[in-house]
Design an enzyme around this catalytic site. Structure first.
Site, short mmCIF file in Angstrom:
data_model
loop_
_atom_site.label_atom_id
_atom_site.label_comp_id
_atom_site.label_asym_id
_atom_site.label_seq_id
_atom_site.Cartn_x
_atom_site.Cartn_y
_atom_site.Cartn_z
N GLU A 99 -14.86 -10.11 47.26
CA GLU A 99 -13.81 -9.10 47.08
C GLU A 99 -13.33 -8.46 48.38
OE1 GLU A 99 -17.68 -6.80 46.61
OE2 GLU A 99 -16.92 -8.76 45.98
N ASP B 252 -15.68 -2.51 37.78
CA ASP B 252 -16.59 -3.10 38.78
C ASP B 252 -16.72 -2.23 40.01
OD1 ASP B 252 -17.73 -5.39 37.75
OD2 ASP B 252 -16.00 -6.63 38.19
N ARG C 204 -19.31 -18.08 33.43
CA ARG C 204 -18.70 -18.76 34.56
C ARG C 204 -19.77 -19.42 35.45
NH1 ARG C 204 -15.12 -13.83 36.78
NH2 ARG C 204 -16.93 -12.71 35.93
N LYS D 61 -21.08 -13.55 39.85
CA LYS D 61 -21.37 -12.12 39.79
C LYS D 61 -22.53 -11.76 40.71
CE LYS D 61 -19.62 -9.48 37.65
NZ LYS D 61 -18.46 -8.64 38.06
N HIS E 90 -19.32 -6.12 44.83
CA HIS E 90 -18.89 -4.77 44.41
C HIS E 90 -20.00 -3.76 44.70
CE1 HIS E 90 -15.27 -6.40 42.57
NE2 HIS E 90 -16.00 -7.27 41.91
N TYR F 216 -19.18 -12.28 44.26
CA TYR F 216 -18.67 -10.93 44.08
C TYR F 216 -19.86 -9.98 44.10
CZ TYR F 216 -14.12 -12.67 42.39
OH TYR F 216 -12.89 -13.27 42.28
#
Length: 376
Positions: A118, A270, A15, A75, A96, A94
């Site tokens: 998130e 995740d 991505r 990510k 996490h 993101y």
């Protein structure tokens, strides 16, 4: 503002954080966008397309980090990127954090501004930047689960929807949020016998109203889970507590109650996973077996369908990205409470309580830190 888009270097991640249209719009607003060479190829966006709308291509990831005021990613930064993150640099991705202490400590040390997709949260408690990837992951969980139920891959050898005269597979979905809803819809559409569990009775009522006749809703508790896993062929973990570690709903002991070849798909990996035996895997090596139970715990499931995922994600992230670029992070977060909730770490201070709790690290109220930034 100078925005940098590095190539995602996490294993099997294709991505990219901005589509060509997103780059064009940022440039239209007077910003400069640098994209690492080849960053968009996996999602179907070659360098020439970015250049055609005014994007600038840089050869290395080091150059992108060095020049950018704001880094946009998909990510979280991995270890090779930790030292590239600069003080006062905005990282919008993101994260996490609650599932990785090394990442958390590295971003604290960097003194950057970490805004996590998130935890951006709307007034109704919905998570707009998590929704598109949750939709993809929920649907993919059934797609992958159906595949790994096949006997050559050590599954039970069951066709998810069965055939006339043969019972369909039993699918258990733990969690009735976006992931769980999409997983249940997909499994039901394929003809499986689906059970979805959640701890919220209002949510179960909503699901009961919209789901097909082959979907049953059951209150989630330890006893009900223990009973359900014994007769399920595919179990999908779809639990999310924003910014915190996922609860461990399926214990190691429960594996002994399952039939050989049962498949577990943990979409919560995740956030640490909701199965006690979860450990993150990759698309290259997606499964492992414990007590004859197949585990699929790929930490970036949507990365397997990068075009769909990239477009879906950037449709959601771009309105926030343009606010950050146009106003700067302080003013944008001051004026948009949704973005304010996305702040996880500010210049060395953890400002999201769930992250601090995960590792027993000091927590500072975001408003205190934020007020100091405004004063400066």
């Amino acid at each position: 503002m100078i925005i940098g888009v590095p190539m995602e270097i996490k294993t099997d991640e294709s991505r990219v954080a901005l589509t060509v249209g997103g780059v064009a719009e940022l440039i239209h607003h007077g910003h400069t966008v640098y994209i690492q060479k080849g960053a968009g190829i996996g999602s179907g966006f070659p360098d020439t397309l970015y250049e055609s709308v005014g994007g600038k291509i840089l050869s290395t990831i080091e150059e992108v980090y060095a020049i950018a005021d704001m880094i946009m990613k998909v990510k979280e930064p991995i270890e090779a990127e930790y030292k590239l993150v600069k003080e006062n640099q905005v990282i919008f991705t993101y994260f996490h954090f609650a599932s990785s202490e090394p990442l958390t400590k590295a971003m604290i040390e960097s003194k950057s501004i970490c805004i996590a997709y998130e935890t951006v949260e709307q007034a109704d408690r919905s998570l707009p930047l998590l929704v598109p990837m949750s939709e993809v992951a929920g649907r993919m969980s059934v797609q992958q689960g159906a595949k790994y139920l096949e006997k050559p891959i050590k599954g039970r050898g069951i066709l998810l929807g069965g055939v006339p005269g043969v019972q369909p597979a039993k699918v258990l979905v733990l969690g009735g949020g976006i992931v769980g809803k999409q997983a249940a819809k997909m499994a039901a559409g394929l003809g499986a016998d689906v059970t979805i569990m959640d701890i919220s009775l209002p949510r179960l009522r909503q699901l009961d109203d919209v789901m097909a006749a082959n979907v049953t809703t059951i209150m989630s508790n330890q006893y009900n889970i223990e009973q359900a896993v014994q007769e399920s062929d595919l179990i999908i973990g779809a639990v999310l507590i924003p910014g915190r570690k996922a609860p461990r709903l399926v214990t190691r002991e429960m594996l002994k109650l399952m039939r050989p070849g049962t498949v577990l798909v943990d979409v919560a990996v995740d956030q640490g996973g909701c199965f006690e035996t979860t450990k993150a895997t990759t698309h290259r090596d997606p499964t492992y077996i414990i007590d004859d139970v197949v585990h699929y715990c790929v930490a970036n499931m949507p990365g397997a369908v990068p075009y769909t995922s990239t477009v879906g994600l950037t449709n959601a992230t771009f309105p926030y990205a343009i606010q950050l670029a146009n106003k700067g992070w302080v003013k944008a977060c001051k004026e948009n409470k949704e973005l304010l909730l996305g702040l996880n770490i500010i210049k060395g201070d953890i400002v999201y309580e769930g992250v601090a709790e995960a590792f027993e690290l000091p927590y500072v109220d975001v408003n205190t830190v934020f007020e100091n930034e405004i004063a400066i």
